[in-house]
Design a protein around this motif. Structure first.
Motif, PDB file in Angstrom:
ATOM      1  N   LEU A 107     -11.513  20.423 -51.053  1.00 35.52           N
ATOM      2  CA  LEU A 107     -12.325  19.391 -51.721  1.00 35.52           C
ATOM      3  C   LEU A 107     -11.267  18.104 -51.689  1.00 35.52           C
ATOM      4  O   LEU A 107     -11.734  17.112 -51.230  1.00 35.52           O
ATOM      5  CB  LEU A 107     -12.587  19.617 -53.076  1.00 35.52           C
ATOM      6  N   ALA A 108      -9.991  18.173 -51.858  1.00 40.87           N
ATOM      7  CA  ALA A 108      -9.110  17.176 -52.185  1.00 40.87           C
ATOM      8  C   ALA A 108      -8.743  16.771 -50.679  1.00 40.87           C
ATOM      9  O   ALA A 108      -8.796  15.453 -50.578  1.00 40.87           O
ATOM     10  CB  ALA A 108      -7.771  17.712 -52.783  1.00 40.87           C
ATOM     11  N   LEU A 109      -8.524  17.455 -49.769  1.00 40.30           N
ATOM     12  CA  LEU A 109      -8.151  17.096 -48.432  1.00 40.30           C
ATOM     13  C   LEU A 109      -9.365  16.369 -47.731  1.00 40.30           C
ATOM     14  O   LEU A 109      -9.373  15.418 -47.381  1.00 40.30           O
ATOM     15  CB  LEU A 109      -7.845  18.302 -47.638  1.00 40.30           C
ATOM     16  N   ASP A 110     -10.584  16.681 -47.891  1.00 39.62           N
ATOM     17  CA  ASP A 110     -11.816  16.079 -47.484  1.00 39.62           C
ATOM     18  C   ASP A 110     -11.764  14.800 -48.255  1.00 39.62           C
ATOM     19  O   ASP A 110     -12.176  13.793 -47.396  1.00 39.62           O
ATOM     20  CB  ASP A 110     -12.880  16.923 -47.948  1.00 39.62           C
ATOM     21  N   TYR A 111     -11.609  14.511 -49.510  1.00 39.76           N
ATOM     22  CA  TYR A 111     -11.706  13.368 -49.991  1.00 39.76           C
ATOM     23  C   TYR A 111     -10.700  12.364 -49.549  1.00 39.76           C
ATOM     24  O   TYR A 111     -10.780  11.155 -49.410  1.00 39.76           O
ATOM     25  CB  TYR A 111     -11.914  13.470 -51.518  1.00 39.76           C
ATOM     26  N   LEU A 112      -9.449  12.790 -49.525  1.00 48.78           N
ATOM     27  CA  LEU A 112      -8.269  12.156 -49.107  1.00 48.78           C
ATOM     28  C   LEU A 112      -8.508  11.440 -47.825  1.00 48.78           C
ATOM     29  O   LEU A 112      -7.635  10.570 -47.283  1.00 48.78           O
ATOM     30  CB  LEU A 112      -6.819  13.030 -49.148  1.00 48.78           C
ATOM     31  N   ARG A 113      -9.165  12.289 -47.106  1.00 53.22           N
ATOM     32  CA  ARG A 113      -9.262  11.570 -45.615  1.00 53.22           C
ATOM     33  C   ARG A 113      -9.810  10.074 -45.659  1.00 53.22           C
ATOM     34  O   ARG A 113      -9.806   9.518 -44.671  1.00 53.22           O
ATOM     35  CB  ARG A 113     -10.347  12.713 -44.822  1.00 53.22           C
ATOM     36  N   GLU A 114     -10.820   9.874 -46.706  1.00 47.51           N
ATOM     37  CA  GLU A 114     -11.182   8.665 -46.783  1.00 47.51           C
ATOM     38  C   GLU A 114     -10.126   7.348 -47.259  1.00 47.51           C
ATOM     39  O   GLU A 114     -10.695   6.314 -47.216  1.00 47.51           O
ATOM     40  CB  GLU A 114     -12.338   8.553 -47.610  1.00 47.51           C
ATOM     41  N   PHE A 115      -9.277   7.833 -47.560  1.00 44.32           N
ATOM     42  CA  PHE A 115      -8.030   6.691 -48.396  1.00 44.32           C
ATOM     43  C   PHE A 115      -7.659   6.051 -47.184  1.00 44.32           C
ATOM     44  O   PHE A 115      -7.396   6.230 -46.176  1.00 44.32           O
ATOM     45  CB  PHE A 115      -6.972   7.684 -48.990  1.00 44.32           C
TER      46      PHE A 115
END
Length: 175
Positions: A41-49
């Protein structure tokens, strides 16, 4: 063309201000062992940073999980715990995706046991921003002793008082 000292200093100030304005935020993202499925979940969200992200990875993670982390994003840097110079790392804002109970206690009691507690200690000494992902805060189970719960919560309170912010990932992306 002659430029006097005053004009040269003014030009330098303008260039410096521009560079500072254009400076992109940089964060170290710490992936501790053992693997947690919430890391997906974190990796998926970090992709947007839209900031520079450095992966800081425990050697104790299984090879397939290290591979997932390194290939999932276009990291600014990929660093393994044993390769880290804590002094250099303490200059960069750091997000811990998980801190285990032993590390939490060490941090709250100002002990430097494992990598995570040593890094937090250095970050605190340098005054560098420290974030702990809200999803890593331990959940209580029904029937647990109330004193145990209070004690564990007091450790989270203690690290919060020290300046460790417990946040949702979207807070990082908005900085």
């Amino acid at each position: 063309m002659n430029i006097n000292k005053k004009d040269l200093e003014r030009l330098f100030q303008i260039i410096s201000a521009y560079k500072e304005k254009e400076k992109i935020e940089e964060y170290n993202i710490v992936f501790s062992a053992p693997w947690e499925n919430k890391y997906f979940l974190a990796l998926d969200y970090l992709r947007e940073f839209k900031i520079k992200l450095n992966a800081v990875i425990s050697e104790d993670l299984e090879a397939n999980y290290k591979d997932i982390i390194t290939k999932f994003l276009n990291w600014n840097k990929i660093i393994f715990f044993k390769e880290v110079n804590l002094e250099d790392m303490a200059e960069i804002k750091t997000l811990f995706l998980n801190i285990n109970r032993n590390s939490l206690v060490d941090i709250a009691l100002l002990r430097e046991g494992d990598f995570e507690s040593k890094l937090v200690s250095k970050l605190l000494q340098k005054g560098t921003k420290i974030l702990l992902w809200k999803c890593s805060v331990e959940r209580f189970k029904k029937g647990e002793n109330s004193y145990y719960r209070k004690k564990l919560l007091s450790y989270y309170d203690e690290i919060s008082k020290m300046g460790v912010d417990i946040v949702d990932l979207e807070v990082v992306s908005q900085e």
